[in-house]
Each structure stands twice: as C-alpha cells, then as structure tokens.
Design a protein around this motif. Structure first.
Motif, PDB file in Angstrom:
ATOM      1  N   ARG A   1       0.830  -1.210   0.000  1.00 53.80           N
ATOM      2  CA  ARG A   1       0.000   0.000   0.000  1.00 53.80           C
ATOM      3  C   ARG A   1       0.861   1.257   0.000  1.00 53.80           C
ATOM      4  N   TRP A   2       1.920   1.256   0.781  1.00 54.38           N
ATOM      5  CA  TRP A   2       2.802   2.424   0.867  1.00 54.38           C
ATOM      6  C   TRP A   2       3.490   2.652  -0.470  1.00 54.38           C
ATOM      7  N   TRP A   3       4.007   1.573  -1.035  1.00 50.39           N
ATOM      8  CA  TRP A   3       4.735   1.718  -2.290  1.00 50.39           C
ATOM      9  C   TRP A   3       3.817   2.194  -3.415  1.00 50.39           C
ATOM     10  N   VAL A   4       2.644   1.623  -3.530  1.00 47.04           N
ATOM     11  CA  VAL A   4       1.718   2.028  -4.599  1.00 47.04           C
ATOM     12  C   VAL A   4       1.303   3.479  -4.429  1.00 47.04           C
TER      13      VAL A   4
ATOM     14  N   ILE B   1       7.249  10.769   0.413  1.00 41.54           N
ATOM     15  CA  ILE B   1       7.311   9.523   1.184  1.00 41.54           C
ATOM     16  C   ILE B   1       6.389   9.611   2.400  1.00 41.54           C
ATOM     17  N   ARG B   2       6.424  10.740   3.101  1.00 41.81           N
ATOM     18  CA  ARG B   2       5.605  10.886   4.299  1.00 41.81           C
ATOM     19  C   ARG B   2       4.124  11.003   3.964  1.00 41.81           C
ATOM     20  N   SER B   3       3.829  11.703   2.896  1.00 39.56           N
ATOM     21  CA  SER B   3       2.429  11.820   2.480  1.00 39.56           C
ATOM     22  C   SER B   3       1.855  10.465   2.109  1.00 39.56           C
ATOM     23  N   ALA B   4       2.635   9.662   1.388  1.00 40.70           N
ATOM     24  CA  ALA B   4       2.177   8.325   1.022  1.00 40.70           C
ATOM     25  C   ALA B   4       1.973   7.457   2.260  1.00 40.70           C
ATOM     26  N   TRP B   5       2.846   7.616   3.265  1.00 46.94           N
ATOM     27  CA  TRP B   5       2.678   6.839   4.480  1.00 46.94           C
ATOM     28  C   TRP B   5       1.426   7.256   5.254  1.00 46.94           C
ATOM     29  N   GLU B   6       1.134   8.533   5.296  1.00 46.54           N
ATOM     30  CA  GLU B   6      -0.066   8.994   5.999  1.00 46.54           C
ATOM     31  C   GLU B   6      -1.318   8.335   5.413  1.00 46.54           C
ATOM     32  N   LYS B   7      -1.370   8.221   4.098  1.00 49.85           N
ATOM     33  CA  LYS B   7      -2.518   7.548   3.459  1.00 49.85           C
ATOM     34  C   LYS B   7      -2.543   6.069   3.826  1.00 49.85           C
ATOM     35  N   THR B   8      -1.361   5.458   3.858  1.00 52.68           N
ATOM     36  CA  THR B   8      -1.281   4.034   4.186  1.00 52.68           C
ATOM     37  C   THR B   8      -1.706   3.789   5.626  1.00 52.68           C
ATOM     38  N   GLN B   9      -1.230   4.602   6.525  1.00 48.93           N
ATOM     39  CA  GLN B   9      -1.548   4.415   7.940  1.00 48.93           C
ATOM     40  C   GLN B   9      -3.036   4.619   8.194  1.00 48.93           C
ATOM     41  N   ALA B  10      -3.626   5.618   7.553  1.00 54.22           N
ATOM     42  CA  ALA B  10      -5.060   5.862   7.733  1.00 54.22           C
ATOM     43  C   ALA B  10      -5.866   4.657   7.256  1.00 54.22           C
ATOM     44  N   TRP B  11      -5.436   4.057   6.134  1.00 56.41           N
ATOM     45  CA  TRP B  11      -6.139   2.866   5.641  1.00 56.41           C
ATOM     46  C   TRP B  11      -5.932   1.695   6.594  1.00 56.41           C
TER      47      TRP B  11
ATOM     48  N   LEU C   1       3.006   5.873  -3.011  1.00 52.54           N
ATOM     49  CA  LEU C   1       4.151   6.710  -3.378  1.00 52.54           C
ATOM     50  C   LEU C   1       4.334   6.742  -4.895  1.00 52.54           C
ATOM     51  N   HIS C   2       4.264   5.591  -5.534  1.00 54.55           N
ATOM     52  CA  HIS C   2       4.417   5.503  -6.988  1.00 54.55           C
ATOM     53  C   HIS C   2       3.391   6.395  -7.694  1.00 54.55           C
ATOM     54  N   LEU C   3       2.150   6.362  -7.250  1.00 48.41           N
ATOM     55  CA  LEU C   3       1.106   7.177  -7.878  1.00 48.41           C
ATOM     56  C   LEU C   3       1.352   8.663  -7.653  1.00 48.41           C
ATOM     57  N   GLN C   4       1.847   9.020  -6.476  1.00 47.31           N
ATOM     58  CA  GLN C   4       2.118  10.435  -6.206  1.00 47.31           C
ATOM     59  C   GLN C   4       3.291  10.955  -7.035  1.00 47.31           C
ATOM     60  N   VAL C   5       4.335  10.155  -7.148  1.00 49.23           N
ATOM     61  CA  VAL C   5       5.502  10.581  -7.932  1.00 49.23           C
ATOM     62  C   VAL C   5       5.098  10.860  -9.378  1.00 49.23           C
ATOM     63  N   TRP C   6       4.241   9.995  -9.920  1.00 47.76           N
ATOM     64  CA  TRP C   6       3.904  10.106 -11.345  1.00 47.76           C
ATOM     65  C   TRP C   6       2.513  10.686 -11.579  1.00 47.76           C
ATOM     66  N   GLU C   7       2.022  11.423 -10.600  1.00 52.04           N
ATOM     67  CA  GLU C   7       0.706  12.039 -10.759  1.00 52.04           C
ATOM     68  C   GLU C   7       0.606  12.907 -12.022  1.00 52.04           C
ATOM     69  N   PRO C   8       1.681  13.606 -12.445  1.00 57.90           N
ATOM     70  CA  PRO C   8       1.569  14.395 -13.681  1.00 57.90           C
ATOM     71  C   PRO C   8       1.470  13.538 -14.960  1.00 57.90           C
ATOM     72  N   LEU C   9       1.769  12.232 -14.856  1.00 54.40           N
ATOM     73  CA  LEU C   9       1.804  11.378 -16.051  1.00 54.40           C
ATOM     74  C   LEU C   9       0.696  10.329 -15.999  1.00 54.40           C
ATOM     75  N   ARG C  10      -0.519  10.766 -15.880  1.00 59.21           N
ATOM     76  CA  ARG C  10      -1.621   9.809 -15.774  1.00 59.21           C
ATOM     77  C   ARG C  10      -1.821   9.006 -17.062  1.00 59.21           C
ATOM     78  N   LEU C  11      -1.405   9.547 -18.174  1.00 61.14           N
ATOM     79  CA  LEU C  11      -1.592   8.849 -19.447  1.00 61.14           C
ATOM     80  C   LEU C  11      -0.861   7.514 -19.449  1.00 61.14           C
ATOM     81  N   ARG C  12       0.369   7.503 -18.946  1.00 62.02           N
ATOM     82  CA  ARG C  12       1.146   6.260 -18.877  1.00 62.02           C
ATOM     83  C   ARG C  12       2.281   6.460 -17.888  1.00 62.02           C
ATOM     84  N   ARG C  13       2.175   5.800 -16.753  1.00 60.22           N
ATOM     85  CA  ARG C  13       3.208   5.947 -15.727  1.00 60.22           C
ATOM     86  C   ARG C  13       4.406   5.048 -16.033  1.00 60.22           C
ATOM     87  N   PRO C  14       5.595   5.483 -15.649  1.00 61.29           N
ATOM     88  CA  PRO C  14       6.763   4.591 -15.750  1.00 61.29           C
ATOM     89  C   PRO C  14       6.608   3.374 -14.843  1.00 61.29           C
ATOM     90  N   GLU C  15       7.469   2.385 -15.062  1.00 60.17           N
ATOM     91  CA  GLU C  15       7.438   1.176 -14.240  1.00 60.17           C
ATOM     92  C   GLU C  15       8.060   1.456 -12.872  1.00 60.17           C
TER      93      GLU C  15
END
Length: 821
Positions: free
Chosen positions: A631-634, A691-701, A636-650
């Motif tokens: 959950r944390w990794w996903v 990293i911290r923002s992604a963790w806050e979402k993970t912890q809340a879930w 973070l990955h989505l936040q890093v590539w939020e500007p590239l919704r068309l096709r995110r890098p691997e």
C-alpha cells in the motif's frame, strides 16, 4: 359434475401440462431449459461422479490402425501406448475430449470470436475485438503453412479424428455440465480449431502495446524524458542472457530522423488513459551438473498464467514408435508442450518482445477506403465478419462487421466505423486509423516445433525444433542427459532499426515497415554458459551490447534478480532445492526500497512502522507487513507520477530515481531528476514530503483495515471457473507469494504448472498444477491437485517405458482401443 365440465377440465389440464413442458423445454433469458437441466434422466445430476468412478474401458475410435492402451494412474493421469504414430494422437484427442471437451471448445471459440453465439449479446464486443484484431486472418495464414507439412497435418488430422470419435458416442445426457447449463451442444472438431488455440496463446502472451501512449508523451515531454522514463535497456542490468558475445549476421537498418507519427500525436480522437500494465510473467531455469548433487543437470519451469478451473494444462504421458514423452498438453492441441523424454527436458517462458507495430494511415478519400504509401494510392480491402449472436429466447441474430485490411494487416478501427469504443482486450491498445502488423500474422508451424522437441535426443535436435517456432517468442530452457544446458529466446523477430515500433509510425514511409527477419543464430541464446546456469523470468533478453532491437517493455527485474542470486550460490542442488526456489517469496523491491523509505520515518512511533521495521521482506500469507509495504509503495508511486496519468513509468524507474535522489540528498548535491523529485525538505516534488504523504494515506487505511491487513486476505487469490460460474471455483487461498516474487501469486494468476526434472538417467520428473485432470465439477478429480499446489508439493511422475512397468497399486484403470476389423 357434468361430462362436459369434466372434458373441459381434462383438456385444460393437458394444455397446462403441455405449456409447462414447453416452458421447461426452452431457454428463458439467461436460464437454461430447466426441464432438461433438472431431468433425472439427462440433467446435471448425471455429471455427479462417485469417488470410485473409473475411466472408460474402451476407446471407440473407428479409424485406429492398430491397438492402443491407456493406463490410468491413481491421479487420473493417462499414459498412452500406441504402435502407430497417428493412433497415438487419435487416442490423445479422444482422451482430451473425454476429460475436457467443453474447455477445448470454449477456448477455441474464444479465439475465433464465437462466444456470443452461446453466451449472447454481452460477449459481442469481445467477439468483435477478436475478429478485428485479425485472429481468423492469422489462423488462415497458419493453416497454409501447416498444410504444406505432411507430418504436422497428419498429426492434427489424427487428433481431430480422436475428438470426433468421442463426440460421436455422446448423447445429450452425457454432455459436460456447462453445455447443459448454457443450453447448447458441442460441434465437430477440425484441425483449424487446434490452430485457433495456438493463436489464442499468441494473443494471450502478446504483451501490452504502449505505442500510442508513448507517442502522445514523446510529443509532450520530449525524447530525452522518454529515454529516462521508458528506457531501452534494463535499468538494473538483469537480462535473460547473462553473458555472451554477439556477431550480427545482418546489418540493422539506420534509424530515421522521424521516430513517430506526428499526425497521430496531434489527433485527439480515441485518446484513453490506461492502468499501469501488469506483468505476471513466468520462470524457468537449469543448472549444469557441476552445481548438482548427482552431477547431472536439473531443470525447472513454472509458467504463470490465469488460475482457472479447469486448468489450462492436462498432464499426459505419450509412448509411441518414436517417442516416450511426459508433461502437460494444451487442451485442443496434440503433443506435449512442456515436459521431458528419456534424453532431454525443456520448458518455456514468454520473451515479451514488441510483437505489434502500428502504422498511421493518411487516407486518400473521404470514405477511408484508400490510403497513401510511398507516393502511391493503395486500396484497403474489406473483409466481412459474420457473427451469430444468441438472443434471450434461444434464437440467433446475425451481425455483420466489415474490417478493412492493408497489405500489413487490419485497420482495427477506423474513425468512420460505427462501433462502440473503446474496444475490448488488446484491441483497445490499437491506435485509431492505424494498420496493425502483428508477428502472429506470419505463417508458422509451432506444432512441428513441439513434435520435434518431444522426440529430441540432444542439442542439435533442440536447435532444429526451434527453427519452426514463430510466435509468441518464448524462452526455451533446455537440459539433457549428456550434461548440456541451454536457453534460447526463440521467435520470429523483424530486423528493425533502433526503437522501430516503440511509437506509432507513419504508414506512408517505406522505411517504417519490416523488411527482413533475424535468423535463429541471431536470437539471444546461451549454451553451457560459464555461470553454470541459465534462467529466464521475462526480463530484457540481452544487454546493450546485443546488436538488434527487440523492444523495450519487458518484465521488472525482481524475479530474474532473485533467481540468479539463488542459482549463483547453489551447490549440491537437488530436486528439492529447485522446488524450494519455486516457492521463494523474498521481494527484490522491498529489500531495496523499504530501508530507504524507513530512513525518512525515524521519528514516527507508528505501530505499523514497527511491523515494517521487523519485516524480513518475505511475502508470507499470514503477515501484515507485505500489505503495509504494498500500500505504501503504490501510494508513493502514484504520487511521484501524478503528472503522467496517461502512462506511468514502471516501478523500477521509480525505485532508481528514489535511490539516486536519496544519494544526492546525503551527498548534498543537486537533484538528478528535478522535474520529478526534489532533494528539498518541502515542496510538491520533495522526496521526504512524498514519502511521508504516502505513508499517511497508508496508515489511515491500515487503522481501518482489520483482517484485510493480513496479506493472503488482501491479495485475495482465487482459482476461478473458466466461465466465471460462481461456486465452481476455489475459496480465497491462504498462500504465500506475490506477483513480483519468484512464487508469483497474484489475485487471479500464478504458477499454472510447476515442474522439476532430474536429468540423471533414468530421467525423472515431478510436477503439479492448481486443479485436477477432469473438467467435470462433479468429479473428485476436478480440483484434487489444488491442496498439493497450495502446500508447494510436487508429485513424482510415473515415467516408464512399457505398460508392464506400472505397479498395481498405482493403477486406477485401463482403456483399450482396437481397430475395426
């Protein structure tokens, strides 16, 4: 009561009975004819089998030339013994139909785009997509090649005779359960149906095409950004072929100035976002005798495919005048696809090269029936596809769909076509107003490849067999009793210029089209490498020194890295060493990423972080840590590539950028990728902040997740019925693994056949798949292998030379076929 009233009541009663009979004898919407379905004579009750059920005593095949014997072992694996080659395949067709008739037919219909004739209007979009992708066109090309080879054609014809011999003795009461539930009857089998199954596998194993998304992005971001985010080489260096020197026998064409179609990049019609592609992949490997306890090679294979009941595979043993081979067959096709004989063993994984190129057409008329090529005006050719669609009241309607063809392949959807968009499946990936050229359109004879592999005695035979394999390209792992090991990434590969087909191309330019093909020797391969092992896990086939362009989108490095690490350290390997490696659940990603993430959370006292700090990076089913990390990794990955919704890098690009940005922070240097990640403590692109923002979402879930936090519950792996019939699949499985581990268990996909072969004479194999031999849900052999598969166990195969070699305790029954006198 007057006689008149009595007569009227009698007539009314008879009419009522007739109405009920008529009502129960017909289909009502999605319901089957309930009278026949519940009939004690021919209904579904007849499909229930007792645990003492025995296989048929006789094989009623009128075209047999000589006697055939089938020994059924206690796991219901059929061991076929025939004196004539053709009889062996007649018997195989008969036995496949006896065990899995409905599966054979429905898979062939799925490939042919014929499911709506049985399942109705809801399947019409799928059928239309398969027709528009040119599956029937590809099968017609394959048929031409197969009919030119008398050996393959005789094998396919004999197999079809066996299937039809079984069909001829069936009455409706004997039909498999699914025919009764869906209210239809099986059709005769023909060789072309087997070819449809081969092309269906090609369809299934052709990886997602990224061309249209990258074409949009290269126009927006520039070529430099594309090179960084979607690189042409393995970012962590984990390639299938570990070492070797390459001599190019053919010179690759020069790369032109224009790499993509600017007309397509600027066209807004048909744009669609996509989810991140999902690689489930497969594994295979072999080690030489110097790494084993026996001094002989060991080989393993576990192809990862959809987890279905009935299973995609059927375990069989075929013994004939020129062959003694054991392994698994593909339902609807003769021979053994993955297996071994008395001298060699082989297995396959998907290479995953760029198999589809797309060419943007510049139409020469408003009706879109002509286009320009090299200064000339060429005609598109219409092909009318006829689809029979079942109606709710058991009738059929005809839908005609015209698909327009270029010399390279179909225009899957023109902007003029009045069809619903987006199309389904891989047809969705095809750009609008583009011709599709697919390697599977090339005439090929994969059946001959496996026929020869089944009979191979050494390396030369292995290479000779691979000459005939076209698509989809496969990593053929090999080992033999002479001590050799090998791996060949074999398939038809066009001779392309660098990055040809990474983007949508202009059809008008001749330099954008395929002109030649790589020879077998130019395919990436290794024979007896110095490492003492070979392995494949769908990663980049070869390193940057390889002289040819095969594509850029391959599987992530996790499985390839872990397998290589384990094999390099392996000494005195045994069958059990390989079995345990197939069950390995340590995560390459977690081992590299989690320490970095936790470095930014040192002052956080969260109990969930404490769980992660104690974690051993293993995706164990009973643990909560894998879920938290995922959950944390996903997030973070989505936040890093939020500007590239068309096709995110691997995620490997995400990881590499995180590592490089983290190193820059520690060294107090500028950010190496400031457009995406900043070394600052704050800001929209701040590494610590993301990293911290992604963790806050993970912890809340996690605080609300309850039991869902346990990994096996979160991943929710199930083995589903092929037609998605509820109640005919498995419950959620409590097992270890993850799609990015060697034991690549996903929610609906995973190891479809685990096999290990010891090449010490006499050769001995072991294997298991998640299902059972029977396709009948009422059989005790429908899913009886599933517990062993869950526990990671392997069955020892009864691989013998003669019928007399079976111990009595291992035999469940015999079937005998004799020619008509």
């Amino acid at each position: 009561m007057s006689r008149k009233k009595a007569l009227l009541r009698t007539v009314a009663l008879l009419l009522g009975v007739a109405a009920i009979e008529a009502g129960l004898g017909r289909r009502w919407g999605s319901l089957p004819p309930l009278g026949r379905f519940f009939s004690p004579v021919e209904g579904f009750w007849r499909n229930a089998e007792s645990p003492k059920a025995r296989p048929p005593n006789h094989l009623l095949i009128p075209t047999l030339e000589d006697s055939v014997w089938v020994v059924w072992d206690t796991r219901w694996v059929p061991h076929l013994f025939a004196r004539k080659e053709a009889d062996l395949y007649r018997a195989q067709g008969y036995i496949q139909a006896y065990l899995r008739l409905w599966q054979m037919e429905v898979q062939s219909d799925a490939a042919a785009g014929r499911l709506s004739r049985v399942l109705g209007e809801n399947l019409l979009p799928y059928d239309r997509a398969m027709r528009r992708l040119g599956i029937p066109y590809a099968v017609e090309k394959a048929l031409q090649a197969v009919q030119q080879d008398s050996l393959t054609w005789a094998m396919l014809t004999a197999f079809a005779e066996g299937v039809n011999a079984y069909l001829a003795q069936l009455s409706p009461r004997d039909y498999p359960f699914e025919y009764k539930l869906l209210g239809y009857a099986p059709e005769p089998w023909s060789p072309i149906r087997s070819l449809y199954l081969v092309k269906y596998m090609a369809y299934d194993l052709t990886v997602k095409s990224q061309d249209k998304y990258l074409t949009r992005l290269v126009a927006q971001l520039g070529k430099g950004a594309i090179d960084t985010l979607f690189p042409n080489t393995a970012p962590y260096g984990h390639t299938t072929i570990l070492s070797g020197t390459w001599r190019a026998s053919k010179e690759a064409p020069p790369q032109p100035a224009d790499l993509y179609s600017r007309a397509y990049a600027e066209d807004t019609l048909g744009q669609a976002e996509e989810q991140d592609p999902y690689w489930i992949g497969s594994n295979n490997w072999a080690v030489s005798g110097r790494k084993t306890a026996s001094g002989y090679p060991l080989l393993a294979n576990d192809p990862h495919l959809a987890l279905n009941l009935p299973s995609i595979w059927l375990e069989m043993h075929l013994v004939g005048p020129s062959v003694n081979v054991y392994g698994v067959s593909l339902l609807g096709a003769p021979g053994i696809i993955i297996g071994y004989n008395e001298a060699v063993a082989w297995g396959v994984t998907n290479v995953g090269p760029d198999a589809m190129d797309f060419y943007r057409l510049r139409y020469a008329d408003s009706l879109q029936t002509t286009f320009y090529y090299n200064g000339e005006r060429l005609a598109l050719h219409p092909r009318v596809e006829t689809l029979w669609v079942r109606t709710p009241w058991d009738g059929h309607k005809v839908v005609l769909d015209t698909v327009w063809y270029t010399p390279w392949g179909p225009v899957v959807h023109r902007s003029r076509d009045r069809i619903s968009r987006p199309l389904e499946g891989k047809a969705r990936q095809v750009p609008i107003d583009c011709a599709l050229r697919w390697i599977s359109y090339e005439p090929s004879n994969e059946g001959l490849c496996f026929y020869l592999l089944n009979r191979a005695r050494g390396l030369a035979d292995y290479e000779a067999a691979l000459q005939h394999f076209g698509s989809p390209a496969q990593n053929f792992v090999y080992a033999d009793t002479a001590g050799h090991i090998a791996l060949w990434a074999r398939g038809f590969y066009p001779l392309r210029w660098k990055e040809q087909g990474k983007f949508v191309l202009e059809a008008e330019k001749p330099e954008n089209h395929w002109r030649d093909w790589l020879d077998l020797e130019d395919n990436p391969h290794a024979i007896d490498p110095p490492e003492g092992f070979v392995r494949s896990a769908n990663s980049y086939p070869a390193g940057p020194e390889y002289p040819y362009w095969l594509g850029w989108y391959f599987a992530l490095p996790d499985r390839a890295a872990r397998i290589a690490e384990r094999l390099a350290a392996m000494r005195q390997a045994t069958v059990d060493s390989f079995r345990l490696l197939q069950l390995d659940v340590e995560s390459f990603l977690a081992r590299r990423a989690l320490p970095l993430l936790l470095a930014y959370m040192q002052d956080n006292p969260s109990r969930w972080l404490d769980t992660l700090r104690r974690w051993d990076y293993r995706f164990t089913g009973s643990s909560r840590a894998p879920t938290l990390f995922k959950r944390w990794w996903v997030a973070l990955h989505l936040q890093v590539w939020e500007p590239l919704r068309l096709r995110r890098p691997e995620w490997e690009i995400t990881l590499k950028m995180l590592e490089e940005t983290h190193a820059a922070r520690l060294a107090k240097k500028p950010a190496p990728h400031p457009r995406w990640l900043s070394v600052a403590d704050t800001g929209a692109r701040s590494l610590p902040g993301l990293i911290r923002s992604a963790w806050e979402k993970t912890q809340a879930w996690a605080d609300q997740a309850g039991d869902t936090l346990v990994w096996w519950r979160y991943r929710a792996t199930q083995v589903r019925h092929l037609a998605r019939l509820r109640g005919f699949g498995s419950d959620t499985l409590q097992i270890d693994g993850d799609a990015h581990c060697v034991n690549a268990i996903g929610s609906i996909a995973g190891p479809s056949w685990r096999m290990v072969v010891d090449l010490k004479p006499p050769v001995q194999g072991y294997g298991v798949y998640p299902g059972g031999q029977s396709g009948n849900p009422g059989s005790f052999h429908y899913a009886d292998f599933l517990p062993a598969w869950q526990q990671g166990l392997l069955y020892k195969h009864l691989f013998v030379r003669s019928r007399s070699a079976f111990p009595d305790s291992a035999i469940a029954g015999y079937s005998i076929g004799a020619p008509n006198k």
